[in-house]
Design an enzyme around this catalytic site. Sequence first.
Site, PDB file in Angstrom:
ATOM      1  N   CYS A  62       0.851  -1.194   0.000  1.00  0.00           N
ATOM      2  CA  CYS A  62       0.000   0.000   0.000  1.00  0.00           C
ATOM      3  C   CYS A  62       0.888   1.247   0.000  1.00  0.00           C
ATOM      4  O   CYS A  62       1.896   1.303   0.710  1.00  0.00           O
ATOM      5  CB  CYS A  62      -0.898  -0.007   1.227  1.00  0.00           C
ATOM      6  SG  CYS A  62      -2.021   1.402   1.277  1.00  0.00           S
ATOM      7  N   CYS A  66       0.686   4.555   6.971  1.00  0.00           N
ATOM      8  CA  CYS A  66       0.082   4.399   8.309  1.00  0.00           C
ATOM      9  C   CYS A  66       1.035   3.608   9.226  1.00  0.00           C
ATOM     10  O   CYS A  66       1.366   2.446   8.915  1.00  0.00           O
ATOM     11  CB  CYS A  66      -1.261   3.693   8.196  1.00  0.00           C
ATOM     12  SG  CYS A  66      -2.304   4.392   6.884  1.00  0.00           S
ATOM     13  N   CYS A  69       0.446  -0.110  10.313  1.00  0.00           N
ATOM     14  CA  CYS A  69      -0.093  -1.089   9.359  1.00  0.00           C
ATOM     15  C   CYS A  69       0.970  -1.959   8.695  1.00  0.00           C
ATOM     16  O   CYS A  69       1.888  -1.463   8.035  1.00  0.00           O
ATOM     17  CB  CYS A  69      -0.908  -0.373   8.292  1.00  0.00           C
ATOM     18  SG  CYS A  69      -1.745  -1.557   7.200  1.00  0.00           S
ATOM     19  N   CYS A 106     -16.956  -8.579   5.329  1.00  0.00           N
ATOM     20  CA  CYS A 106     -16.259  -7.308   5.129  1.00  0.00           C
ATOM     21  C   CYS A 106     -14.993  -7.546   4.304  1.00  0.00           C
ATOM     22  O   CYS A 106     -14.125  -8.335   4.696  1.00  0.00           O
ATOM     23  CB  CYS A 106     -15.909  -6.721   6.495  1.00  0.00           C
ATOM     24  SG  CYS A 106     -15.048  -5.154   6.364  1.00  0.00           S
ATOM     25  N   CYS A 137     -19.776  -5.376   3.496  1.00  0.00           N
ATOM     26  CA  CYS A 137     -19.031  -4.205   3.958  1.00  0.00           C
ATOM     27  C   CYS A 137     -17.738  -4.180   3.147  1.00  0.00           C
ATOM     28  O   CYS A 137     -17.189  -5.237   2.810  1.00  0.00           O
ATOM     29  CB  CYS A 137     -18.716  -4.354   5.447  1.00  0.00           C
ATOM     30  SG  CYS A 137     -17.659  -3.044   6.075  1.00  0.00           S
ATOM     31  N   CYS A 197     -19.209   2.771   8.854  1.00  0.00           N
ATOM     32  CA  CYS A 197     -18.464   2.072   9.897  1.00  0.00           C
ATOM     33  C   CYS A 197     -17.181   2.873  10.092  1.00  0.00           C
ATOM     34  O   CYS A 197     -16.355   2.929   9.183  1.00  0.00           O
ATOM     35  CB  CYS A 197     -18.158   0.643   9.443  1.00  0.00           C
ATOM     36  SG  CYS A 197     -17.035  -0.238  10.550  1.00  0.00           S
ATOM     37  N   ARG A 269     -17.879  -1.916  18.036  1.00  0.00           N
ATOM     38  CA  ARG A 269     -17.233  -3.185  17.665  1.00  0.00           C
ATOM     39  C   ARG A 269     -15.911  -3.374  18.399  1.00  0.00           C
ATOM     40  O   ARG A 269     -14.994  -2.544  18.279  1.00  0.00           O
ATOM     41  CB  ARG A 269     -16.994  -3.219  16.145  1.00  0.00           C
ATOM     42  CG  ARG A 269     -16.484  -4.564  15.638  1.00  0.00           C
ATOM     43  CD  ARG A 269     -16.289  -4.540  14.128  1.00  0.00           C
ATOM     44  NE  ARG A 269     -17.532  -4.266  13.431  1.00  0.00           N
ATOM     45  CZ  ARG A 269     -18.424  -5.186  13.071  1.00  0.00           C
ATOM     46  NH1 ARG A 269     -18.205  -6.448  13.349  1.00  0.00           N
ATOM     47  NH2 ARG A 269     -19.521  -4.833  12.440  1.00  0.00           N
TER      48      ARG A 269
HETATM   49  N1  SAM Z   1      -6.642   0.625   3.201  1.00  0.00           N
HETATM   50  C1  SAM Z   1      -7.908   0.892   3.739  1.00  0.00           C
HETATM   51  C2  SAM Z   1      -7.887   2.013   4.762  1.00  0.00           C
HETATM   52  O1  SAM Z   1      -6.863   2.309   5.328  1.00  0.00           O
HETATM   53  O2  SAM Z   1      -8.966   2.577   4.986  1.00  0.00           O
HETATM   54  C3  SAM Z   1      -8.594  -0.325   4.315  1.00  0.00           C
HETATM   55  C4  SAM Z   1      -7.841  -1.337   5.121  1.00  0.00           C
HETATM   56  S1  SAM Z   1      -7.110  -0.757   6.629  1.00  0.00           S
HETATM   57  C5  SAM Z   1      -6.060  -2.110   7.055  1.00  0.00           C
HETATM   58  C6  SAM Z   1      -8.442  -0.775   7.790  1.00  0.00           C
HETATM   59  C7  SAM Z   1      -8.159  -0.363   9.208  1.00  0.00           C
HETATM   60  O3  SAM Z   1      -7.499  -1.401   9.904  1.00  0.00           O
HETATM   61  C8  SAM Z   1      -7.296   0.839   9.452  1.00  0.00           C
HETATM   62  O4  SAM Z   1      -7.970   2.042   9.304  1.00  0.00           O
HETATM   63  C9  SAM Z   1      -6.866   0.640  10.887  1.00  0.00           C
HETATM   64  O5  SAM Z   1      -7.758   1.333  11.747  1.00  0.00           O
HETATM   65  C10 SAM Z   1      -6.965  -0.859  11.092  1.00  0.00           C
HETATM   66  N2  SAM Z   1      -5.644  -1.458  11.361  1.00  0.00           N
HETATM   67  C11 SAM Z   1      -4.659  -1.655  10.461  1.00  0.00           C
HETATM   68  N3  SAM Z   1      -3.563  -2.191  11.051  1.00  0.00           N
HETATM   69  C12 SAM Z   1      -3.859  -2.321  12.364  1.00  0.00           C
HETATM   70  C13 SAM Z   1      -3.126  -2.798  13.493  1.00  0.00           C
HETATM   71  N4  SAM Z   1      -1.865  -3.221  13.399  1.00  0.00           N
HETATM   72  N5  SAM Z   1      -3.744  -2.815  14.692  1.00  0.00           N
HETATM   73  C14 SAM Z   1      -5.024  -2.376  14.809  1.00  0.00           C
HETATM   74  N6  SAM Z   1      -5.759  -1.909  13.780  1.00  0.00           N
HETATM   75  C15 SAM Z   1      -5.186  -1.870  12.561  1.00  0.00           C
HETATM   76  C1  DTB Z   2     -11.302  -2.141  11.497  1.00  0.00           C
HETATM   77  O1  DTB Z   2     -11.524  -1.098  12.142  1.00  0.00           O
HETATM   78  N1  DTB Z   2     -10.544  -3.151  11.905  1.00  0.00           N
HETATM   79  C2  DTB Z   2     -10.433  -4.184  10.900  1.00  0.00           C
HETATM   80  C3  DTB Z   2     -11.438  -3.674   9.828  1.00  0.00           C
HETATM   81  N2  DTB Z   2     -11.807  -2.384  10.297  1.00  0.00           N
HETATM   82  C4  DTB Z   2     -11.098  -3.669   8.415  1.00  0.00           C
HETATM   83  C5  DTB Z   2      -9.048  -4.406  10.412  1.00  0.00           C
HETATM   84  C6  DTB Z   2      -8.060  -4.695  11.489  1.00  0.00           C
HETATM   85  C7  DTB Z   2      -6.776  -4.978  10.840  1.00  0.00           C
HETATM   86  C8  DTB Z   2      -5.745  -5.469  11.804  1.00  0.00           C
HETATM   87  C9  DTB Z   2      -4.434  -5.696  11.151  1.00  0.00           C
HETATM   88  C10 DTB Z   2      -4.438  -6.736  10.067  1.00  0.00           C
HETATM   89  O2  DTB Z   2      -4.990  -7.853  10.264  1.00  0.00           O
HETATM   90  O3  DTB Z   2      -3.833  -6.494   9.012  1.00  0.00           O
HETATM   91 FE1  SF4 Z   3      -2.797   1.172   3.399  1.00  0.00          FE
HETATM   92 FE2  SF4 Z   3      -2.747  -0.028   5.753  1.00  0.00          FE
HETATM   93 FE3  SF4 Z   3      -2.997   2.611   5.650  1.00  0.00          FE
HETATM   94 FE4  SF4 Z   3      -5.048   1.021   4.820  1.00  0.00          FE
HETATM   95  S1  SF4 Z   3      -4.237   1.196   6.890  1.00  0.00           S
HETATM   96  S2  SF4 Z   3      -4.221   2.843   3.794  1.00  0.00           S
HETATM   97  S3  SF4 Z   3      -3.869  -0.694   3.985  1.00  0.00           S
HETATM   98  S4  SF4 Z   3      -1.199   1.424   4.961  1.00  0.00           S
END
Ligand code: SAM
Ligand code: DTB
Ligand code: SF4
Length: 322
Positions: A62, A66, A69, A106, A137, A197, A269
Site C-alpha cells: 500500500c 500508516c 499497518c 467485510c 461491507c 463504519c 465493535r
Molecule cells: N486501506 C484501507 C484504509 O486504510 O482505509 C482499508 C484497510 S485498513 C487495514 C483498515 C483499518 O485497519 C485501518 O484504518 C486501521 O484502523 C486498522 N488497522 C490496520 N492495522 C492495524 C493494526 N496493526 N492494529 C489495529 N488496527 C489496525
Molecule cells: C477495522 O476497524 N478493523 C479491521 C477492519 N476495520 C477492516 C481491520 C483490522 C486490521 C488489523 C491488522 C491486520 O490484520 O492487518
Molecule cells: Fe494502506 Fe494499511 Fe494505511 Fe489502509 S491502513 S491505507 S492498507 S497502509
Amino acid sequence: MSSVSQSIASPVRHDWTEDEIAALFALPFNDLVFQAQTLHRQYFDPNEVQISSLLSIKTGRCSEDCGYCPQSAHHDSELESESLMALDEVVTAAKEAKEKGASRFCMGAAWRQPKDRDLQAVMDMVKAVKDLGMETCMTLGMLTKDQANSLKEVGLDYYNHNLDTSPEFYGEIISTRTYQDRLDTLKHVRDANINVCSGGIVGMGESRTDRVRLLQQLANQTKHPESVPINLLIKVKGTPLEDAPDLEPLEFVRSIAVARIIMPESHVRLSAGRESMSEEMQALCFLSGANSIFYGEKLLTTANPATSSDQQLFEKLGIRAV
Ligand code: SAM
Ligand code: DTB
Ligand code: SF4
C-alpha cells in the site's frame, strides 16, 4: 445534577464537548460501566453480539504510510503481498464465513483509494456476496463521491473508513493522507446512503486526551456511524509502532464504555487485538456495551481468536451471535 448525568438524560447528541467526554473517562470504573450497560439495554438486547468476518481481497504494497499497518509499502513487515483476488475465491470465502455463522462479510483492500478500473471488480464482489444472503461491507481507502454512489448502486450495506486517532495525534501516525481526506470520504459514503463504519485504534502511544478527541470526532458527526470499531493496536514487527507502550487494559474498557455512552444507537465493535485479550477482558468489554466483533481466525493479515474459542466464550457468557 452534574453535566455528566444531564448528558445521560438525553443520550443521542452531536455536541459533545471535550470536557464532558473527559469527565466520562474519569468516572469511577463501576459508575462508568454501569452507565454504559444501563444505556446499552435501552437500545440493544444485552445478550446479542453481531459478528462479521473479514477478508483481505488485496494485500500489501500500500502506498500509504500508516505507522501501525503491516500492509504499508513504507515498512518492512515481511508480509506476502497479493494482487486483487478473483471473484470465485471471494465467494468461496464468503460462503465459508456464512456457514460458520457470520451475518456480514467485510472485504478490505490495501489501497490508498480504488482505481476506477478496479471498481467494477469490487462491485461484482458486492453483488455476489449479497446473492449469498449476507450483508456486505468494504474498506478500500478513500472514495470519491461517484465511487461511493457506484458501490451503493450494487447494494453495498456498509463502508469502513476509520479516523484512527485524534486530529492532534494523527500527524504522528500518518503523513500521506490528511484527517480532512478521511472526513471527506465519510461524507461521500454518508451522502450515498451507505451505512458508515468508522472508529479508530487505541494503544498507539496516544494520550487519554487523544482518545477523548477521537471519540468526540466520531460522536459529533451529523449522524453517528452505525458501526464504531475500537481497535487495540496489534504491534506488528517491522512497523514503526512495533514497540508502542502497552495500553492499560482497563483504559481500553473505558474507551469502549465511553463510545457506548456517547453513541448509544451505534454498534460498538470490539475489533483488532482480541487475540491478546483474556476472556475476562472481553467479557468486561461486552458489559461496557461492545456488541459486535470480527469473527474468523484472521483479521486482514493478522491473527484473530479461533472460531471455536469465540463460540465457547459466547456460550459461557450466554451471548447469541447475530
Ligand atoms: N486501506 C484501507 C484504509 O486504510 O482505509 C482499508 C484497510 S485498513 C487495514 C483498515 C483499518 O485497519 C485501518 O484504518 C486501521 O484502523 C486498522 N488497522 C490496520 N492495522 C492495524 C493494526 N496493526 N492494529 C489495529 N488496527 C489496525
Ligand atoms: C477495522 O476497524 N478493523 C479491521 C477492519 N476495520 C477492516 C481491520 C483490522 C486490521 C488489523 C491488522 C491486520 O490484520 O492487518
Ligand atoms: Fe494502506 Fe494499511 Fe494505511 Fe489502509 S491502513 S491505507 S492498507 S497502509
